[in-house]
Design a protein around this motif. Sequence first.
Motif, PDB file in Angstrom:
ATOM      1  N   VAL A 185      -4.273  -7.216   3.919  1.00 54.01           N
ATOM      2  CA  VAL A 185      -4.474  -5.793   3.689  1.00 54.01           C
ATOM      3  C   VAL A 185      -5.983  -5.315   4.042  1.00 54.01           C
ATOM      4  O   VAL A 185      -6.603  -6.236   4.166  1.00 54.01           O
ATOM      5  CB  VAL A 185      -4.222  -5.273   2.364  1.00 54.01           C
ATOM      6  N   THR A 186      -6.159  -4.097   4.180  1.00 52.94           N
ATOM      7  CA  THR A 186      -7.582  -3.418   4.277  1.00 52.94           C
ATOM      8  C   THR A 186      -7.610  -2.378   3.477  1.00 52.94           C
ATOM      9  O   THR A 186      -6.853  -1.320   3.662  1.00 52.94           O
ATOM     10  CB  THR A 186      -8.110  -3.569   5.674  1.00 52.94           C
ATOM     11  N   GLY A 187      -8.665  -2.212   2.515  1.00 55.91           N
ATOM     12  CA  GLY A 187      -8.910  -1.064   1.868  1.00 55.91           C
ATOM     13  C   GLY A 187      -8.155  -0.856   0.642  1.00 55.91           C
ATOM     14  O   GLY A 187      -8.052   0.307   0.190  1.00 55.91           O
ATOM     15  N   LEU A 188      -7.370  -1.628   0.237  1.00 59.01           N
ATOM     16  CA  LEU A 188      -6.453  -1.626  -1.020  1.00 59.01           C
ATOM     17  C   LEU A 188      -6.362  -2.936  -1.559  1.00 59.01           C
ATOM     18  O   LEU A 188      -6.555  -3.927  -0.888  1.00 59.01           O
ATOM     19  CB  LEU A 188      -5.246  -0.777  -0.849  1.00 59.01           C
ATOM     20  N   THR A 189      -5.675  -2.786  -2.958  1.00 63.64           N
ATOM     21  CA  THR A 189      -5.205  -4.164  -3.425  1.00 63.64           C
ATOM     22  C   THR A 189      -3.977  -4.619  -3.039  1.00 63.64           C
ATOM     23  O   THR A 189      -3.117  -3.777  -2.670  1.00 63.64           O
ATOM     24  CB  THR A 189      -5.066  -3.847  -5.242  1.00 63.64           C
ATOM     25  N   PRO A 190      -3.933  -5.882  -2.489  1.00 68.05           N
ATOM     26  CA  PRO A 190      -2.603  -6.306  -1.917  1.00 68.05           C
ATOM     27  C   PRO A 190      -1.688  -6.530  -2.952  1.00 68.05           C
ATOM     28  O   PRO A 190      -1.572  -7.285  -3.790  1.00 68.05           O
ATOM     29  CB  PRO A 190      -3.155  -7.665  -1.311  1.00 68.05           C
ATOM     30  N   PRO A 191      -0.251  -5.939  -2.480  1.00 66.21           N
ATOM     31  CA  PRO A 191       0.758  -6.042  -3.275  1.00 66.21           C
ATOM     32  C   PRO A 191       1.640  -7.545  -2.648  1.00 66.21           C
ATOM     33  O   PRO A 191       0.941  -7.886  -1.572  1.00 66.21           O
ATOM     34  CB  PRO A 191       1.642  -4.855  -3.066  1.00 66.21           C
ATOM     35  N   ASP A 192       2.466  -8.155  -3.470  1.00 65.58           N
ATOM     36  CA  ASP A 192       3.104  -9.166  -2.825  1.00 65.58           C
ATOM     37  C   ASP A 192       4.154  -8.901  -1.838  1.00 65.58           C
ATOM     38  O   ASP A 192       4.354  -9.445  -0.693  1.00 65.58           O
ATOM     39  CB  ASP A 192       3.953  -9.999  -3.943  1.00 65.58           C
TER      40      ASP A 192
END
Length: 427
Positions: A258-265
């Motif tokens: 990801v870039t720019g956000l918290t990664p979800p699963d």
Amino acid sequence: MSDRPIDSAIWSAQDIRVTAHRLATVREAALAGETPSDAPSPRAVIGESWRRVRVSGVDPDGEQQQNPLPVAELEHRRQMSRLSPVLPVLNEGLLAAADAAQQIMVVTDAEGRVLWREGSAPVRRMADRLGFDKGADWREGVVGTNAIGIALVARRPVLVHSAEHFVRSHHQWTCAAAPLHDPRDGRLLGTVDVSGPAPGFHPTTLSLVSAVARLAEGELRTRHHRTLERLRSSAAPVLARIGGRALAVDPHGWVVGVTGLTPPDRVALPKSPEAGPLWLPRYGMCTLEPLPGGWLIRIGQQERDTGPSRVVLDVSGRDGSTVTVSGPAGSWSHELTPRHAELLFVLAAHPQGRSAAELARDLFGDDSRTVTVRAELSRLRRHLASVLAHRPYRFADGVEVELRLPPQPVHLLPQSLAPAVAAARRG
């Protein structure tokens, strides 16, 4: 009778006839709607199956008519099955034991169709007389109570012994089956089963089948992780060039970067996603762009065209071929297998498109091999996504295609035996 696996005492020679008679008494009473005081009830899993089968209209004393899959359809299902890569695990864990015990090992798909059958030759011939062959439909509603059918419904390992089978002609058999699930999403993929004459069956067979099924699911999980790592490596430079928020996911929505956000699963994708605008419940309007083996998800509306704009197919080298796709997120390259290089070469040489039969003739000189062609194109689309279109098969509209050939035509795809490639070498 309890719902636990049948006691090991039934496997002794002196008790086998008594046990078979007892089970037959239970079955006959159940079919007649009676519960005699001197006969135990069937195990819960068996009783529930008998009730389902009776509603389905299966004749307990008749021969079950089979409509096996045509050979081409069977081969197509085998090639597309997620169980194909784990056959070595199943064979190594079960086949030797099954063969030594005069049993057979069977692998079915989620619809109960027998895809593979191996093991003792005499037992295979016995199975043939029951219609228990490759391509057969072994669901409860077709052949009555059996381990494969119950495992597909109950989604757990099960053993079915002798007269626990609903159909009388199966009473000389015992079978143990376990379901196989896709570790990515829990989807049922099929079953693995060991079957054979009841006297030769060992009480530990169900435990063995269950353990090997778990090993096979573990192998699928390991392969999934490897695929994610490959996608993560190819997606990292793409994500590094992007401003704003974006995710890289595999075709099933598992997030690798990801870039720019918290990664979800994981991200919930449509069953058949396509490049372009897409609304996702968690992020709102997004756009999808193809990555080799997955998708780039840009969060938010995009002003520019999000589809790939240029494809470079390089078949100029003697040691390998590549395809490079350029789009708004930059470019990425994918190494091609020899067969995929042949397919893309033919499509590049025929921009108007080719039917499956025409591609079969181009690649094999036999226009009847359409099942193989469709399977290979399905694999290829996992990497190239919207770069390829179908009906007819071709490069997608609006995509500029550059074909890079070797300086001398004779050096084109030197390992290929495809008629279309051979004709191109001759100029």
